[in-house]
Scaffold this motif. Structure first.
Motif, short mmCIF file in Angstrom:
data_model
loop_
_atom_site.label_atom_id
_atom_site.label_comp_id
_atom_site.label_asym_id
_atom_site.label_seq_id
_atom_site.Cartn_x
_atom_site.Cartn_y
_atom_site.Cartn_z
N GLU A 323 0.82 -1.21 0.00
CA GLU A 323 0.00 0.00 0.00
C GLU A 323 0.86 1.26 0.00
N ALA A 324 1.95 1.22 0.77
CA ALA A 324 2.84 2.38 0.82
C ALA A 324 3.49 2.60 -0.53
N ALA A 325 3.86 1.50 -1.20
CA ALA A 325 4.52 1.61 -2.50
C ALA A 325 3.59 2.23 -3.54
N GLU A 326 2.27 1.97 -3.39
CA GLU A 326 1.32 2.52 -4.33
C GLU A 326 1.13 4.03 -4.14
N GLY A 327 1.55 4.52 -2.97
CA GLY A 327 1.47 5.96 -2.72
C GLY A 327 0.26 6.33 -1.89
N VAL A 328 0.49 6.99 -0.78
CA VAL A 328 -0.57 7.47 0.08
C VAL A 328 -0.44 8.98 0.16
N ALA A 329 -1.52 9.69 0.01
CA ALA A 329 -1.46 11.15 0.01
C ALA A 329 -0.80 11.65 1.29
N ALA A 330 0.09 12.62 1.15
CA ALA A 330 0.80 13.17 2.29
C ALA A 330 -0.15 14.03 3.13
N ASP A 331 -0.02 13.91 4.45
CA ASP A 331 -0.76 14.76 5.36
C ASP A 331 0.05 16.03 5.55
N ILE A 332 -0.54 17.19 5.26
CA ILE A 332 0.18 18.47 5.34
C ILE A 332 -0.42 19.30 6.47
N THR A 333 0.39 19.71 7.42
CA THR A 333 -0.04 20.62 8.48
C THR A 333 1.02 21.70 8.65
N GLY A 347 7.23 23.39 7.86
CA GLY A 347 6.75 22.03 7.66
C GLY A 347 5.23 22.04 7.73
N SER A 348 4.68 20.87 7.77
CA SER A 348 5.35 19.59 7.74
C SER A 348 4.50 18.64 6.92
N SER A 349 5.10 17.52 6.56
CA SER A 349 4.38 16.50 5.80
C SER A 349 4.58 15.15 6.47
N ARG A 350 3.61 14.28 6.29
CA ARG A 350 3.70 12.89 6.76
C ARG A 350 3.08 12.00 5.70
N GLU A 351 3.82 10.98 5.29
CA GLU A 351 3.27 10.00 4.35
C GLU A 351 4.01 8.69 4.53
N PHE A 352 3.26 7.59 4.57
CA PHE A 352 3.87 6.28 4.68
C PHE A 352 4.52 5.90 3.34
N VAL A 353 5.72 5.33 3.43
CA VAL A 353 6.45 4.93 2.23
C VAL A 353 7.06 3.56 2.47
N ASP A 354 7.51 2.98 1.39
CA ASP A 354 8.25 1.73 1.46
C ASP A 354 9.72 2.09 1.61
N VAL A 355 10.35 1.67 2.72
CA VAL A 355 11.72 2.06 2.99
C VAL A 355 12.68 1.57 1.93
N ALA A 356 12.31 0.51 1.20
CA ALA A 356 13.17 -0.02 0.16
C ALA A 356 13.04 0.72 -1.16
#
Length: 467
Positions: A323-333, A347-356
């Motif tokens: 799911e992370a590899a497919e891209g999740v919209a970044a949370d911007i605050t 800042g700031s942004s938060r988004e789950f990603v694939d570490v690889a």
């Protein structure tokens, strides 16, 4: 090299899924029994061998603070850092907030942050100058009546904890910070006691303090951990260049890589699922000449959702690698402050990603534009500003499912410990985290709330993940 005879002292066993806390009275010191040691034969390896009382994997602020705390208590430490320089992870990509205003009382995060702030304030004044400690205070900002009501409730909650919090209307906020723009129904919560440090300079200062201990401190920079070997005692760790052994402890404090390392070592896939990378951007730019300088650290109230916890929080899960590899919209605050040198940190942004993923640590143009656009709502003087590419910091925050870090012994694996999952709060929580780890390794009293100790234990986090 040929098989070598290695030595170790008796280690406390932490087995099974039963959560265990450090003793509340110190009956003996783990460093004392080393005069009568057993022996174990290491498997043959062509790599040079390094030994210390504690091996720490990860040279971010958590690993460095833990190393320094153990050194101060008389233990020898070997620190392994995969990067060729410090602050390649979350430590170097944050704004350095040491805040209480956005946290909720009677939670593990509150207890760890409160204890950490007290420890920081007691630090040597020269050290505090090196890390650029600033008494900036904090401003939580509201733009709606509903958010203003929430700030009022937070002000009351903080006051009950002995923290002076002042609710300001929009006019008073803008009088304090002329660069800000808020609608009439907006407001701000001012907490004068909150602090700010420079993450990169904090790491550098801690490393310098560790090096004062001479041969008791060993540093392996630019070495990747290949595997953690749990078959015999003590725990062995193979890096790209060395075989290293911690006679008392091996501590995994490798940020977003901690889950992968623990899953590979223990065969328990839950660690990989519980500790996930969350990418963040921080923009550094020169303040436009026409814009008033910022005197406080500030963030919009919606940021507090990242630190809110309830009894149901253990049910929250991070996306899978796919799911992370497919891209999740970044949370911007919106968050903003000034560095000690006067540059703006946005800042700031938060988004789950694939570490690889090859792009996991690369800056995203779309996210940078979104951060700037959001910042301009609060700071209209930024309209027309630009951010140079070399002033965009990107880091992978180590997110832990449930919102709390994992600190303590890895259940079922004697001598193995973990400190990971601090997300964006590594700088704010590292002193208490280091103190807690040292209490486990050296069997000393923790002097922290029992509920907090229980909440952050790896055994507890694993049990909750099974529910």
């Amino acid at each position: 090299m040929n098989a070598s005879t290695l030595y170790y002292s008796n280690l406390s066993a932490h087995t099974g899924m039963q959560a265990q806390a450090p003793p509340h009275s110190c009956q003996h010191n783990k460093l004392a029994p080393r005069l009568s040691r057993g022996s174990v034969v290491c498997r043959a390896s062509s790599k040079p061998l390094r030994k210390a009382d504690a091996v720490i994997i990860g040279g971010g602020v958590i690993g460095l603070n833990t190393a320094l705390t153990l050194l101060q208590k008389g233990a020898s430490v070997l620190l392994v850092e995969r990067g060729k320089q410090l602050c390649t992870g979350a430590t170097g990509a944050g704004q350095g907030y040491i805040w209480m205003s956005h946290r909720s009382p009677k939670t593990a995060g509150w207890d760890l942050a409160s204890a950490s702030m007290d420890m920081l304030k007691r630090s040597d004044p020269d050290f505090l100058a090196e890390i650029e400690l600033q008494a900036t205070g904090s401003l939580l900002l509201a733009r709606t009546e509903e958010e203003t009501q929430g700030l009022g409730e937070r002000a009351s909650m903080l006051s009950k904890q002995g923290i002076h919090a002042q609710l300001l209307d929009a006019g008073a906020v803008c009088a304090r910070e002329p660069a800000l723009a808020l609608p009439h129904e907006g407001s701000g919560l001012w907490v004068e006691s909150d602090l700010q440090v420079d993450g990169r300079k904090t790491a550098a200062a801690m490393l310098a303090a560790c090096k004062v201990y001479g041969a008791h401190f060993q540093l392996l920079m630019g070495e990747e951990v290949l595997n953690i070997q749990l078959g015999q005692q003590p725990v062995r760790t193979e890096t790209s260049e060395h075989l290293v052994i911690g006679s008392l402890a091996t501590i995994v404090a490798a940020g977003v890589w901690s889950g992968e390392l623990l899953s590979a070592a223990t065969g328990h896939s839950k660690y990989r699922q519980l500790l996930r990378p969350r990418k963040g951007h921080l923009l550094e730019m020169e303040r436009p000449p026409s814009m008033a300088a910022l005197k406080s650290g500030m963030m919009e109230m919606s940021y507090t959702k990242h630190y809110a916890h309830s009894s149901e929080d253990h049910l929250r899960v991070a996306p899978t690698s796919e799911e992370a590899a497919e891209g999740v919209a970044a949370d911007i605050t919106f968050t903003a402050t000034s560095s000690a040198s006067g540059s703006l940190l946005l800042g700031s942004s938060r988004e789950f990603v694939d570490v690889a993923s090859n792009v996991s640590a690369q800056a995203s143009h779309a996210v940078v534009e979104a951060i700037l656009e959001r910042a301009q709502v609060f700071l209209p003087g930024l309209v027309g500003g630009s951010v140079l590419p070399d002033l965009i910091r990107v880091g992978l925050r180590p997110f832990a499912v449930g919102g709390y870090p994992m600190i303590g012994p890895v259940p079922g694996h004697q001598g193995l410990y973990v400190a990971a999952g601090h997300e964006g709060s590594g700088l704010a929580l590292s002193p208490a985290t280091a103190h807690l780890l040292a209490s486990y390794v050296l069997e000393e009293p923790a002097n922290m709330q029992p509920d907090t100790l229980q909440e952050v234990l790896p055994a507890t986090r694993l049990l909750l993940a099974e529910l």
